[in-house]
Structures are given as structure tokens and as C-alpha cells.
Enzyme design. Structure first.
Site, mmCIF file in Angstrom:
data_model
loop_
_atom_site.group_PDB
_atom_site.id
_atom_site.type_symbol
_atom_site.label_atom_id
_atom_site.label_comp_id
_atom_site.label_asym_id
_atom_site.label_seq_id
_atom_site.Cartn_x
_atom_site.Cartn_y
_atom_site.Cartn_z
ATOM 1 N N HIS A 103 0.975 -0.736 -0.521
ATOM 2 C CA HIS A 103 -0.071 -0.416 0.353
ATOM 3 C C HIS A 103 0.706 1.317 -0.364
ATOM 4 O O HIS A 103 1.490 1.380 0.930
ATOM 5 C CB HIS A 103 -0.984 -0.044 1.267
ATOM 6 C CG HIS A 103 -1.930 1.231 1.232
ATOM 7 N ND1 HIS A 103 -2.835 1.421 0.592
ATOM 8 C CD2 HIS A 103 -1.361 2.327 1.870
ATOM 9 C CE1 HIS A 103 -3.065 2.072 0.776
ATOM 10 N NE2 HIS A 103 -3.083 3.674 1.627
ATOM 11 N N ASP A 148 -15.637 1.153 6.130
ATOM 12 C CA ASP A 148 -14.596 2.528 6.295
ATOM 13 C C ASP A 148 -14.936 3.414 4.867
ATOM 14 O O ASP A 148 -15.352 4.641 5.150
ATOM 15 C CB ASP A 148 -13.474 1.288 5.754
ATOM 16 C CG ASP A 148 -12.885 2.044 4.667
ATOM 17 O OD1 ASP A 148 -12.037 3.362 5.609
ATOM 18 O OD2 ASP A 148 -12.329 2.698 3.538
ATOM 19 N N SER A 166 -8.340 3.032 8.398
ATOM 20 C CA SER A 166 -9.155 2.587 7.405
ATOM 21 C C SER A 166 -8.308 2.029 6.039
ATOM 22 O O SER A 166 -8.843 1.430 5.610
ATOM 23 C CB SER A 166 -9.132 4.217 6.300
ATOM 24 O OG SER A 166 -9.434 4.224 5.378
#
Length: 446
Positions: free
Chosen positions: A83, A162, A184
């Protein structure tokens, strides 16, 4: 049943909420049993007072289990995902996911869209004609089994809390909270079934976190939550003061990614450096390399011998994309340049600096990004930078090529880009891209 007002007051006054109370609050809000105005009050209290480790873990867990949690344990291999917190020209995922898969580590990647001055992986992927990112969970699993890589967007089934909470944070001034940001991110990443995670936390003008201290705190928080959830994790702090690579936009970044996937690194050495560092970590965590350094070497070979490009083409084909434009990017319709930006008379010597945030904002105005989530995106808009910091420059040199349908604003676009540049008679000192690595509770230098 907990009293919502009491929970808000407790957090407002600096107290800590029991994990079960936090889970109940998130679940009740997801079921529409808690109104927006009460959840807004809680978010603001959490924003101001912060959350401790137990609260962050409970919030993440509640958001994670608000929807479907994928179990990929029946699929072979140790699944690893990455990520990025987002930055200007950050097309790393497009290269990284097929690269790591080509080296034998499965990559289940659920990505997001661009907002503000940073681009989104989904928008870049969808600039490939025909490519779909809205696969069903069944198709997601099937493709991961067959190809070892799949890149989709967040589905309605995954972490619906979320989606609902982010929309509320966006309109209540509670976005810039490290605990809420981390919860999140992790609620989605843990729900996708990855066994380990690598984080690229951007720092600088073109990043969400502009101050290094804040970026370090976010990296520590992400790795901490992931590790406590049973997912080994590593974070890299990387510089985002200058755009990464030379292309900014959606299709322009795809074209640059294709160059990298084919082993052509000229002029994009910064992009390759970050990509290989993250690939090394993923291959190490996935068991394909004994060390991250060994993983980097494996990844570089897979970029130069064609395996990464072949795996990217296979993924695009499986998701309905037109593979022909990958072989010949110039055949994609509507990709003619709109104009150029040339160096002014006073530009002699070298490019001393280039403001990534200004470049990212320009890309939005060209049509490549969104100011609000509902804005349409022009898949071919963007720019390619021909001069970056350290490059020699003389008056009249082409600094950048612009791609946009808003040709009536070319004068404004040129002025905006020129304002992002700074020139000097001597080259600037080298600026490190890889700032620090965080793993096992400690920071180390590259």
C-alpha cells in the site's frame, strides 16, 4: 447496549473506550442505527484526543469485519500486498504487482482512486481500454489462483464501514488523523486476505504527509496495527518532494510503467529504485528470497528478462483490457500532445527544483484527477516531464509535454508548470529517495 452520548463524552474528555464499545459503535453506525451527527461528534473527539493502541486495533477490527473478509488460505503461496499513501507520479503498483507475481509471490491488490493532487491506481488501470477493476470476489480468487496477481477496486462487500466513515470524515474535517487513516487503510488491506504487507509512506510536498515526523508516525502505526493483527509488515519512508518518474496522469503513467516492465530504465531510475526496494521486501516476506536485498536482485532480473511485462499483459487480458495497446501504446486513441512547455530565457544551467504538489495540481486541472470524488477523469490527460532536478537546461528546451482536451487553457497550464520549476547555475545536491525503513519496531537507514 452502550450509550452513544456517553461514548462521545468519554472520548471528548480524553478517556479510552473499551474495545467492545468501539466495535459496537462501528457496527451500529454501519447498520444506520447511529446517525451521522453522533458519529461526526465521535470522529472529531477521536481526531482531537487521539486513539491508543487498543482503540486503534478495535476500530480497525470492527471496520474489517463490517463486511466480507477474504480467506485465501486455500490458494497456494504466501500472499503479500503493498500500500502506498499516494504521491505525484507514483505508478509503482502497476509495475510492482505483476513483477512480484512473476517472481512467484501472489499479489492480491485492492486499490483506490485518485483524489486531490495524488493519482489513483484504479484510474491508471482503467485508462487501458476495456480493463475492468470491478471483479466479483469469485473472479478475484480465480484470477489470483491462475495468474498470481489481481488488481481491483474496493467492492461493496469489503469493509463497508470504511466507505461510510471515510465519506463522513471527508466532510467533517477529520481526514488528517493518523489513527483514523491507519484504521481505514488496514481495514481494507486485512480484509483482502494478504498474509503480509509492505507500506510505502510518502513524505514531502507531493505527499499526503508533508512532514517527516508525521510520515514516520503513520508508518509506525500501520506496521504496529498490521503486526498485532498477525500480519508481518515493513514500511519504507520515501521522498515525494519531486514527482516520481517523468509521467504524471493516468495513461501517461501506464506508458511509463510499460517502459519499466520492458526493462527500459533510462530517465526513470528513481521510479525503478523505489519499485525494487518494495519488491525486495515483498519477495522476502513471501518466502521467495532469503533477504530483501536478494529480493531486489531477483526483481531486477524479472524486469529485464520480460517476465514482468508478460505477467502484466496476462493480468490485463484476464480483466478484459486491450493488450494490443500495451504492445504499441501510440495506437491508443486521443493521445496526441496538446502542447509543450519550454524553458524561459532566464533558465540557464540546471533544474534546481520541481514542486511535486504544484505538478500534481496541474495534472488535476489538465483533467487527470479529481477535486471531489464525483469529478470525471480524462484517462489520457497528464504530462511528461523532460527536465527534472539535476538535468541541464537552456532557454527554449522542452521542459514538458502536456496532454489535455482543455486546449483553451494552455497558456494558464504553461504558466502553472513554469511556476513549479526553479533553475540554478549549479546542479542541486543529490536527494535520497529511500529515507528510512521501519520493521520489527525500529528504524534503519537504507
Amino acid at each position: 447496549m452502550p450509550d452513544v452520548v456517553e461514548l462521545i463524552i468519554t472520548k471528548r474528555d480524553g478517556g479510552h473506550l473499551a474495545p467492545d464499545d468501539l466495535r459496537w459503535l462501528v457496527q451500529a453506525y454501519t447498520r444506520d442505527e447511529v446517525p451521522d451527527y453522533q458519529m461526526s461528534a465521535f470522529l472529531m473527539a477521536a481526531f482531537i484526543r487521539g486513539l491508543n493502541e487498543a482503540e486503534m486495533d478495535a476500530l480497525t477490527d470492527a471496520m474489517l469485519h463490517s463486511g466480507h473478509v477474504l480467506d485465501l488460505s486455500d490458494l497456494p503461496g504466501r500472499k503479500v500486498d503493498k500500500h502506498s499513501t499516494g504521491g505525484v507520479g507514483d505508478k509503482v503498483s502497476l509495475i510492482l504487482a505483476p513483477l512480484v507475481a512473476a517472481c512467484g509471490v501472489p499479489v492480491p491488490m485492492i486499490s483506490g482512486r485518485g483524489l486531490g493532487h495524488t493519482g489513483g491506481t484504479l484510474d491508471k488501470l482503467e485508462s487501458i481500454p476495456g480493463l475492468r477493476t470491478d471483479l466479483s470476489i469469485e473472479a478475484f480468487r480465480r484470477q489470483l489462483r491462475e495468474l498470481g496477481v489481481v488488481m481491483i477496486g474496493q467492492t461493496d462487500e469489503i469493509a463497508p464501514a470504511d466507505r461510510k466513515l471515510y465519506a463522513l470524515r471527508d466532510v467533517t474535517g477529520t481526514i488528517e488523523s493518523i489513527p483514523l487513516i491507519a484504521a481505514s487503510i488496514l481495514s481494507k488491506k486485512l480484509a483482502e486476505g494478504a498474509d503480509a504487507l509492505v507500506f510505502d509512506v510518502k513524505c514531502g510536498r507531493g505527499a499526503f504527509m508533508q512532514q517527516e515526523a508525521d510520515a514516520r508516525r503513520l508508518a509506525e502505526t500501520l506496521v504496529g496495527i498490521a503486526t498485532r493483527a498477525g500480519r508481518p509488515a515493513v514500511a519504507w519512508l520515501t521522498d515525494m518532494n519531486v514527482p516520481l518518474g517523468r509521467a504524471v496522469g493516468n495513461w501517461p503513467e501506464v506508458v511509463e510503467s510499460l517502459r519499466a516492465l520492458r526493462g527500459d530504465f533510462e530517465g526513470i531510475e528513481d521510479l525503478i529504485e523505489v519499485t525494487l526496494a518494495l519488491a525486495g521486501e515483498m519477495l522476502w516476506l513471501g518466502g521467495a528470497a532469503e533477504t530483501p536485498e536478494a529480493g531486489r536482485r531477483l526483481a531486477r532480473v524479472a524486469l529485464t528478462d520480460g517476465r514482468a511485462f508478460e505477467r502484466f499483459c496476462a493480468m490485463v487480458r484476464a480483466q478484459g483490457g486491450d493488450v494490443r495497446v500495451l504492445e504499441r501504446p501510440e495506437t491508443r486513441p486521443d493521445t496526441e500532445p496538446a502542447g509543450e512547455v519550454r524553458a524561459p530565457d532566464g533558465a540557464r544551467g540546471y533544474v534546481a527544483d520541481l514542486d511535486a504538489r504544484a505538478v500534481g495540481r496541474l495534472a488535476v486541472h489538465l483533467g487527470a484527477g479529481r477535486r471531489v470524488k464525483e469529478d470525471p477523469v480524462d484517462p489520457t490527460a497528464g504530462l511528461v516531464l523532460h527536465r527534472k532536478p539535476g538535468d541541464p537546461v537552456a532557454p527554449g528546451d522542452v521542459l514538458a509535454t502536456l496532454y489535455t482536451r482543455r486546449r483553451d487553457r494552455l497558456v494558464d497550464f504553461r504558466q502553472a508548470l513554469l511556476a513549479a520549476y526553479r533553475f540554478a547555475e549549479t546542479p542541486p545536491p543529490p536527494r535520497p529517495l529511500l529515507l528510512a525503513r521501519y520493521a520489527e519496531g525500529r528504524w534503519t537507514l537504507p
